[in-house]
Design a protein around this motif. Structure first.
Motif, short mmCIF file in Angstrom:
data_model
loop_
_atom_site.label_atom_id
_atom_site.label_comp_id
_atom_site.label_asym_id
_atom_site.label_seq_id
_atom_site.Cartn_x
_atom_site.Cartn_y
_atom_site.Cartn_z
N ASP A 1 -52.86 78.74 -62.93
CA ASP A 1 -54.13 78.02 -64.01
C ASP A 1 -55.15 77.87 -63.69
OD1 ASP A 1 -52.55 78.87 -66.10
OD2 ASP A 1 -51.13 76.96 -66.35
N ASN A 2 -55.36 76.94 -62.37
CA ASN A 2 -56.27 76.53 -61.94
C ASN A 2 -57.18 77.64 -60.97
OD1 ASN A 2 -55.29 73.73 -61.50
ND2 ASN A 2 -54.14 73.75 -60.24
N PHE A 3 -56.45 78.65 -61.30
CA PHE A 3 -57.30 80.08 -60.14
C PHE A 3 -57.96 80.26 -60.82
CE2 PHE A 3 -57.07 84.27 -60.23
CZ PHE A 3 -57.72 84.75 -59.04
N ASN A 4 -57.77 81.17 -62.48
CA ASN A 4 -58.35 81.00 -63.40
C ASN A 4 -59.69 80.28 -64.03
OD1 ASN A 4 -55.88 83.13 -63.89
ND2 ASN A 4 -54.54 82.05 -64.88
N LEU A 5 -59.42 79.18 -63.55
CA LEU A 5 -60.49 78.19 -64.11
C LEU A 5 -61.45 78.40 -63.23
CD1 LEU A 5 -58.37 74.88 -65.28
CD2 LEU A 5 -59.55 76.73 -67.00
#
Length: 336
Positions: free
Chosen positions: A272-276
């Motif tokens: 999720d952090n990567f997608n942000l």
């Protein structure tokens, strides 16, 4: 009630009786009697004889008596009452409206208050203009000081650049740059792509040469390494337990699966952090499924087990062939 044409029900004689007065009394007596009865019968008073109906009768009688006295003196009742009460009214009554500005009747105080507002607005406008002028001059002084500092800085920078240029020219005259590699060749510092800014290209090249990597690149690499480590770990744990698991080994395998599911959940948070932070939409990643990963680990374990069994079978066949070849050679030697 007097202005609206209200006509009280009481006559003059009854009104004097209600106020406990006699005809021919003075206006002060009427006022004092009305005040005493009002304090006695007013609904908001704390007396035990408070009665709203009695207070209304007293007020009507008071108005009738005032009208009678005014008619006898051939004066308007409103002017008579105002003249009688003007000198004896409390001083703070003038300050109940219009911010306490002015004296006299309400209309006079309203005119004085309007003039006061005009004067106050004029003073505020003058103060505002004065503050703007002061801030403008103060800003000009500050900008002038900043300009002086900037000019000094520019002079110093230019002096340093001239000094460096003189040193370079002196070294070139002495021949200190003759033994440099790449002498006479063009500098490869600009990109050949017309869609890339040369300054941006140079900055990116410097960052890459010094080992810089964007955050999303590092996070993507970390996610891939983590999932590979978890996959190898679950397969290794299953191989340690063997084919047929005892009840204790099954409990141990259950704890391993629970820990694996928890690690997958934490890894999905990193996804999720990567997608942000990833700048390209097509580079985004999907969550890892625990069931799919467990199924993949089981298939990998089965493939590894089959490969190991096949290699063991081939090894046994090779050993038997070696034994049979040694015996046959021995028989041949005995026959000879």
């Amino acid at each position: 009630r007097m202005l609206s044409g209200y006509k009280p029900k009481n006559n003059v004689q009854d009104s004097y009786k209600i106020l406990d007065l006699e005809e021919g009394c003075s206006l002060d007596d009427v006022r004092n009697s009305y005040h005493n009865l009002a304090k006695k019968y007013h609904p908001d008073s704390s007396s035990g004889a408070a009665d709203s109906k009695a207070f209304i009768r007293v007020e009507e009688a008071y108005r009738v008596v005032l009208s009678d006295l005014a008619a006898k003196k051939k004066l308007d009742p409103g002017e008579e009452e105002e003249d009688q009460f003007k000198s004896k009214s409390l001083q703070h009554r003038h300050y109940l409206s219009f911010e306490g500005v002015g004296i006299g009747t309400p209309s006079q105080r309203e005119k004085q208050y309007m003039q006061f507002r005009v004067d106050r607005a004029t003073e505020q406008v003058l103060e505002y203009r004065q503050q703007r002028l002061e801030s403008r001059y103060a800003g000009s002084d500050l900008s002038r000081a900043m300009d002086v500092r900037q000019s000094k800085k520019v002079k110093i920078t230019q002096a340093v650049e001239r000094l460096v240029e003189d040193l370079i020219q002196e070294s070139m005259a002495k021949g200190d740059f003759d033994n440099l590699s790449g002498k006479g060749k063009p500098l490869q510092k600009f990109s050949h792509s017309p869609h890339i800014d040369p300054m941006t290209h140079n900055l990116n090249r410097i960052l890459i040469d010094n080992g810089y990597q964007p955050e999303w690149i590092l996070l993507q690499k970390e996610i891939r390494e983590t999932i590979e480590r978890l996959r190898k770990g679950i397969v290794a744990s299953r191989r340690k337990l063997g084919e047929q698991m005892t009840p204790s080994e099954q409990k141990q395998w259950g704890r391993v699966c629970e820990q694996f599911a928890e690690d997958i959940r934490k890894l999905n948070k990193r996804v999720d952090n990567f997608n942000l932070v990833v700048p390209i939409l097509s580079r985004q990643m999907v969550h890892f499924s625990t069931d799919k990963e467990m199924r993949r680990a089981r298939e990998t374990y089965e493939a590894v087990t089959e490969k190991a069994s096949a290699s063991d079978t081939k090894g046994n066949e090779g050993e038997e062939g070696k034994t049979f070849g040694w015996k046959s050679s021995l028989l041949k030697w005995l026959k000879l």
